[in-house]
Write an enzyme that holds these catalytic residues in place. Structure first.
Site, PDB file in Angstrom:
ATOM      1  N   SER A 135       0.854  -1.185   0.000  1.00 47.39           N
ATOM      2  CA  SER A 135       0.000   0.000   0.000  1.00 47.39           C
ATOM      3  C   SER A 135       0.885   1.229   0.000  1.00 47.39           C
ATOM      4  CB  SER A 135      -0.901   0.015   1.236  1.00 47.39           C
ATOM      5  OG  SER A 135      -1.545   1.272   1.374  1.00 47.39           O
ATOM      6  N   TYR A 186      -1.057  -1.424  10.760  1.00 48.97           N
ATOM      7  CA  TYR A 186      -1.256  -1.772   9.349  1.00 48.97           C
ATOM      8  C   TYR A 186      -0.131  -1.220   8.483  1.00 48.97           C
ATOM      9  CZ  TYR A 186      -3.267  -1.609   4.639  1.00 48.97           C
ATOM     10  OH  TYR A 186      -3.468  -1.723   3.285  1.00 48.97           O
TER      11      TYR A 186
END
Length: 266
Positions: A142, A155
């Protein structure tokens, strides 16, 4: 009779929805045979049947929870025994909660799925690829992996691992004719945010990407031998800013933005 081209096999994790389904549909349209991995056996079967009917390719299903030892071991075994030409490590989860408000079970689950499974499946498939001197791995990270964009959330740390791991391994296997790519998208219209409990109402339309566009960009960049794929110019600029802006300044902006939107549960 003309000689038939060799069958190409791709294994995709998290393959029944969102980005995983986009990879599956695009590769099937290119006449790849597929092995689809997901926890949901019923959705796997339905996805496989649709792909077979639409594209006439072979589709194998492998139900497995990659956050468990047995699930990861089953996929490792498959990767070591089958001539997989492309591995797409797409399965992953997010946690919409701060570390101190999380649970150890939740934190271990995100590590097993976002980090350990990616490493283990890559480790399982690379020996046969390097021996054959062809193949590729796409590890879905990401753009958030370039900075602490969600204070208190682990995360971003898991996605930072995937970027660094993928780039490092890519350098070591390139001489064997194998390519490894870290895919770093931004917001994609998938089930990811809903499953993580992350609200998206009111988010501006321009931040959202289409899963098929992201999959197409990743496959193109893999074939070009790139180490990292960041789709669209707006997210390339975001990644550049996160990488090159002084870390303390990024942290202050992140903390201020977090307070402004009132995400006290993250």
């Amino acid at each position: 009779m003309p000689e038939q081209p060799p069958r190409r096999v791709a294994l995709i994790t998290g393959a029944t929805a969102g980005l995983g389904a986009a990879f599956a549909g695009r590769l099937a349209a290119e006449r790849w045979d597929l092995t689809l991995v997901s926890r949901d056996a019923a959705r796997l079967s339905a996805s496989a049947e649709e792909l077979r009917a639409r594209h006439g390719v072979r589709v194998n299903v492998l139900p497995a929870d990659l956050a468990t030892e047995s699930g990861t071991a089953a996929v490792e075994k498959y990767l070591r025994s089958e001539p997989v030409e492309l591995l797409v490590n797409n399965a992953g989860i997010g946690l919409n909660k701060r570390f101190l408000r999380s649970t150890l079970d939740d934190e271990l689950r995100i590590l097993r799925l976002n980090v350990e499974a990616v490493m283990r499946l890559t480790f399982a498939v690379l020996p046969q690829m390097t021996e054959r001197r062809s193949g590729g791995v796409i590890n879905v990270s990401s753009v958030a992996g370039y900075g602490v964009t969600a204070p208190g959330s682990t995360y971003t740390a898991t996605k930072a691992y995937v970027i660094n791991f993928s780039e490092s391994v890519a350098q070591s296997v390139r001489r064997h004719g194998v390519h490894v790519l870290a895919l770093c998208p931004g917001f994609i219209r998938t089930e990811f945010h809903q499953r993580a409990g992350i609200p998206t109402a009111g988010s501006p339309g321009w931040i959202w990407l289409k899963a098929d566009t992201v999959a197409a960009k990743a496959l193109s960049d893999l074939r070009k031998g790139r180490y990292v794929s960041v789709p669209t110019m707006r997210y390339k600029l975001a990644a550049t800013a996160l990488r090159h802006t002084p870390h303390g300044l990024v942290r202050r902006f992140s903390e201020a933005g977090n307070r402004a939107v009132g995400r006290g549960t993250r």
